[in-house]
Scaffold this active site. Sequence first.
Site, PDB file in Angstrom:
ATOM      1  N   CYS A 192       0.834  -1.310   0.086  1.00 13.38           N
ATOM      2  CA  CYS A 192       0.054  -0.149  -0.112  1.00 13.38           C
ATOM      3  C   CYS A 192       0.860   1.268   0.014  1.00 13.38           C
ATOM      4  CB  CYS A 192      -1.084   0.089   1.072  1.00 13.38           C
ATOM      5  SG  CYS A 192       0.087   0.326   2.770  1.00 13.38           S
ATOM      6  N   CYS A 211       1.106  -4.400   5.644  1.00  3.96           N
ATOM      7  CA  CYS A 211       0.485  -4.056   6.927  1.00  3.96           C
ATOM      8  C   CYS A 211      -0.983  -4.875   7.068  1.00  3.96           C
ATOM      9  CB  CYS A 211       0.206  -2.519   6.904  1.00  3.96           C
ATOM     10  SG  CYS A 211      -0.923  -1.895   5.674  1.00  3.96           S
ATOM     11  N   ASP A 261      -7.174  -5.416  66.216  1.00  6.89           N
ATOM     12  CA  ASP A 261      -8.017  -6.201  66.436  1.00  6.89           C
ATOM     13  C   ASP A 261      -9.467  -5.928  66.438  1.00  6.89           C
ATOM     14  OD1 ASP A 261      -5.720  -8.112  66.514  1.00  6.89           O
ATOM     15  OD2 ASP A 261      -5.799  -8.028  68.670  1.00  6.89           O
ATOM     16  N   CYS A 312       2.708   2.181   3.344  1.00  3.56           N
ATOM     17  CA  CYS A 312       3.737   1.214   3.777  1.00  3.56           C
ATOM     18  C   CYS A 312       4.798   1.635   2.835  1.00  3.56           C
ATOM     19  CB  CYS A 312       3.353  -0.167   3.283  1.00  3.56           C
ATOM     20  SG  CYS A 312       2.614  -0.688   4.947  1.00  3.56           S
ATOM     21  N   CYS A 330      -2.876  -4.662   1.662  1.00  8.79           N
ATOM     22  CA  CYS A 330      -1.455  -4.743   1.530  1.00  8.79           C
ATOM     23  C   CYS A 330      -0.982  -5.990   2.025  1.00  8.79           C
ATOM     24  CB  CYS A 330      -1.374  -3.424   2.352  1.00  8.79           C
ATOM     25  SG  CYS A 330       0.549  -3.123   2.593  1.00  8.79           S
TER      26      CYS A 330
END
Length: 510
Positions: A21, A112, A342, A24, A109
Amino acid sequence: MFPLTEEKKHVARLLLDTGTCPRCIFRFCGVDVHAPYRRPYKEFLNELQKFLKTDKDELLLEITNPPPKKMRLQGLEDGTDSPSRNGEGSNTAPEDESSASKNSSLNVCNVCLGILQEFSEREFIKQVCQKVEASGFEFTNLVFSVSFPPQLSVREHAAWLLVKQEMGKQNLSLERNDIIQLKEAYKWITHPLFSEELGVPVDGKSLFEVSVVFAHPETVEDCHFLGTVCPDCFKPAKNKQVKISTSYYLVIAVKFILFCRQFPCPPNSPKAVCTVLEIECAHGAVFVAGRYNKYSRNLPQTPWIIDGERKLESSVEELISDHLLTEFKAESFNFSSSGREDVDVRTLGNGRPFAVELVNPHRIHFTAREIKELQQKINKSSNKIQVRDLQLVTSRAILPWVAALTLCCDHTPLQDLKIDQKTPLRVLHRRPLAVRSRVIHSMETHYVDEHHFRLHLKTQAGTYIKEFVHGDFGRTKPNIGSLMSVTADILELDVEVSQLWSAHLQIQPE
């Protein structure tokens, strides 16, 4: 001006032709300018195609699922061809174009897997923001985190090997860290969209986190060859199954194997984009601190449950924290205090400092008046306890508690009395057997009658007062009985927390 240089044109054309793509492609060409990545995907693609016009002025068109080109990656092997995972050689004929281009309006793509395509667009961010707004959380900023499929590491490595060789033909180098990281590019695109949609900044230090987990079932087997080729990188932990999907080991593995023999370069183009496994919102814990007084001799500090059976209906922890849990709309809480008493011991004086950690609160904004009203609500709900100095604090305000616990015995004057206490019989079921040395700083008595007196003690934190009085069958030495040569017992015990706590717990008085 288009941010790609002419010398990168050949690489960009190669990547586009093999199914990568535009975003990328920019990453592999080292484009670190944010603005181009933020352009709508279709506009981005058109601009790249115009830049990559052939000499005949024909535009390169993105091919749906283009046939992978089998290439010989010279210099990365020992001179042999690079078969694919299916054992095909470099001369494998391309697939039938008609079958390769079936269904799909988006050419996914091959690097990716659609992350920088479909999931970087405004429409997807709007879907995430709708989930955020429906979650009911209060927030003034956010951190956005993503979890990508581990096979992206393998695919990116394959694409890098291809580009590295092509650039080498032009006497250019491309190191692994020259590539813009996928998460970095994704951040450049999505953070401004989040800020615009939600009206708040994206801040890495925010306590409010929006997370998205992606998966890609179609290519899940991309990583499996690593377990066979590089078994030393994937040794299973004891009694645990090997998890080949661990990104850390992926990075290690690809550095030590002849990668291109086992995985196609460039990687094959998938048919579908990633899927979103989950979108989650969560808020970091907030802390509320204050002091409490306990006036009942039949109220434990924490729920009293023995062998799964509840002994008393309530506790200090619940009387305070249940109200906070409701008002802050939190999922759960953790109660802590500077010591404990306590069930039959009252806590008087300034009160015992406490803090409540509220886990994943949906409401976090309170005015001083609202906190005051919340304190009054707690106090009106029971006559067994009272709360004061209630306030929102940071987690750092809780840290000095450990230091404060030891402060009172740092300088031991001559009149201090040292005692040794073996773990009391009454707590032996929940405390390890040990002998603990403690210090009695001072003692003061007030006569009541011939059989009774009041004893005021100042002791080191952690001293078992009851046992110091009656001796616990000789397990505390010395004790009041042995010091007076009588049989002593304790009828009532009240605790007053030292003023030292005020300075070290950072709880501001009203």
